[in-house]
Scaffold this motif. Structure first.
Motif, short mmCIF file in Angstrom:
data_model
loop_
_atom_site.label_atom_id
_atom_site.label_comp_id
_atom_site.label_asym_id
_atom_site.label_seq_id
_atom_site.Cartn_x
_atom_site.Cartn_y
_atom_site.Cartn_z
N SER A 1 0.79 -1.21 0.00
CA SER A 1 0.00 0.00 0.00
C SER A 1 0.83 1.27 0.00
O SER A 1 0.36 2.33 0.34
N GLY B 1 -6.89 6.92 -1.91
CA GLY B 1 -6.68 5.48 -1.82
C GLY B 1 -7.80 4.65 -1.25
O GLY B 1 -7.65 3.44 -1.10
N SER C 1 -2.37 10.03 0.92
CA SER C 1 -2.77 8.62 0.91
C SER C 1 -1.65 7.73 1.45
O SER C 1 -1.91 6.73 2.12
N MET D 1 0.26 0.91 -5.68
CA MET D 1 -0.01 2.24 -6.19
C MET D 1 1.12 2.65 -7.12
O MET D 1 2.28 2.26 -6.92
#
Length: 426
Positions: free
Chosen positions: A11, A177, A203, A268
């Motif tokens: 993440s 996110g 995020s 991401m």
């Protein structure tokens, strides 16, 4: 944010080294500096200037307004406290953002770079936590996300959560996110993409560095003094994040029974959507592309369509939900951009829109969203264009009405009636 081609599992985020390009470094520095300046700038612009105006009133008037039920000096003090609480979030973002880009907090080279536009974006980003990461914002998320999840279940073959890891989903314009997290929680392998440093930094913090649900108190409406029925509405606080990402991912992993760990199903990328996903390595990579309040950020939506077609597998589905508030409709003319370049307080040459929800990047200023030219289409024209580029329209209907970071108690209500459609790449 290590340099491995712009992508990282889990993440957190990666980007090709932004510090190697002077203009890119300036844009990043401006974003970081805008979070650093949040506290001081908000106190000055929101309460200090109002105090000056208040005490410029005739004393008989200021005396009345100082007493209950008005108590305006007390209101300004309460807003100061709300600013400090919001600023704690901004400074937490800054604290983890600096080392993420290899910057030393003691190195002052990134300080003093923020323009008024950057400060506006920092305030907008902090307020966006209401929509994406508070329980009170769940109604807005539900209106936007529910049709998307239904469409994924309908049009992708892996309906069982345990099998969904086989389906790769791309979310351009991933913002803070939350949709990426929710798709991962549902079992999909999901990749978010974002170009705005303000959004990326925020995020990055909320997904990776919060320690518990409800860690921060956010005052989403405190900086705006208009259209409040009561002062209590202006000073409403919400707890963020409403869920702790890491804990929720661990808890949900048992429910999905996925054979692939969530850390391998969630990633991401940082950068211009068109530039990045036109690359050969992404050709036919995704089973679905989900665009939520995104396509109207395009100056040239044909570039978005071509990019989505390139990175979708044959038979893959494009799910879109959102309005058509074309962000580049008010793009400065060449003469206005030249004036801004010459003004010490103007926007930089790389800023393509004054809308605080628009995204821009110094990287590739003549490519991606930096390409010259722009136009705006009506919804029926967008649909015709999508079909012209080889997509079959599977669904088309109005989405639920919704606000976007909308105070539900405000006397002014802005409501979107988003379009929703699903198209399959032939």
């Amino acid at each position: 944010m290590a340099d491995d081609g712009g992508r990282e599992s889990g993440s957190s985020y990666d980007a090709s080294d932004p510090l190697s390009d002077p203009e890119e470094r300036r844009v990043l520095s401006a974003a970081l500096d805008s979070f650093r300046q949040y506290r001081q700038a908000a106190h000055y612009n929101i309460t200090h200037l109002r105090r000056l105006s208040f005490y410029s009133l005739p004393s008989a008037h200021s005396d009345i307004l100082s007493e209950p039920p008005f108590s305006l000096p007390s209101t300004l003090s309460a807003v100061d406290e709300a600013i400090d609480s919001n600023a704690d979030i901004a400074e937490a973002i800054l604290e983890v953002g600096l080392p993420a880009f290899g910057l030393d907090p003691a190195d002052g080279s990134w300080k003093g770079q923020a323009t008024p536009n950057d400060l506006d974006k920092a305030r907008s980003t902090i307020r966006q936590f209401y929509r994406d990461w508070s329980d009170e914002g769940s109604a807005e998320r539900h209106a936007a996300y529910s049709p998307i999840f239904t469409a994924l279940s309908t049009h992708l073959p892996a309906n069982r959560p345990a099998d969904r890891h086989r389906q790769r989903v791309l979310v351009p314009g991933a913002g803070l996110g939350r949709l990426v997290l929710d798709l991962c929680l549902a079992g999909y392998t999901v990749e978010g993409n974002e170009i705005s440093y303000h959004q990326l930094l925020a995020s990055h913090y909320i997904l990776n560095y919060t320690s518990t649900a409800g860690q921060h108190r956010l005052y989403p409406w405190a900086l705006n003094f208009s259209n409040h029925l009561t002062r209590a509405h202006q000073l409403q606080a919400v707890a963020i994040p409403d869920v702790h990402p890491a804990t929720t991912l661990e808890t949900t992993a048992a429910d999905t029974q996925s054979s692939v760990h969530y850390s391998e199903r969630m990633s991401m990328t940082a950068g211009d959507f068109c530039q990045l996903y036109r690359q050969a390595e992404y050709e036919g990579s995704f089973d679905s592309v989900v665009t939520c309040f995104f396509i109207d950020t395009a100056p040239n939506i044909i570039s978005y369509i071509e990019t989505i077609k390139h990175c979708l597998k044959p038979g893959g589905v494009w799910i879109n939900l959102g309005p058509l508030l074309w962000h580049f409709e008010s793009t400065p003319t060449p003469a206005e951009r030249e004036k801004n370049r010459q003004s010490p307080h103007g926007h930089s040459d790389s800023t393509l829109s004054t809308n605080t929800n628009s995204h821009h990047s110094a990287r590739g200023r003549n490519e991606g969203i930096g390409e010259p030219g722009s136009f705006e289409l009506a919804n029926d024209e967008v649909l015709a264009l999508v079909e012209r580029f080889g997509f079959e329209m599977l669904e088309q209907k109005p989405a639920p009405e919704t606000g976007y970071i909308q105070d539900p108690t405000s006397m002014l209500q802005n409501v979107y009636r988003p379009a929703f459609w699903v198209a399959r790449r032939r």
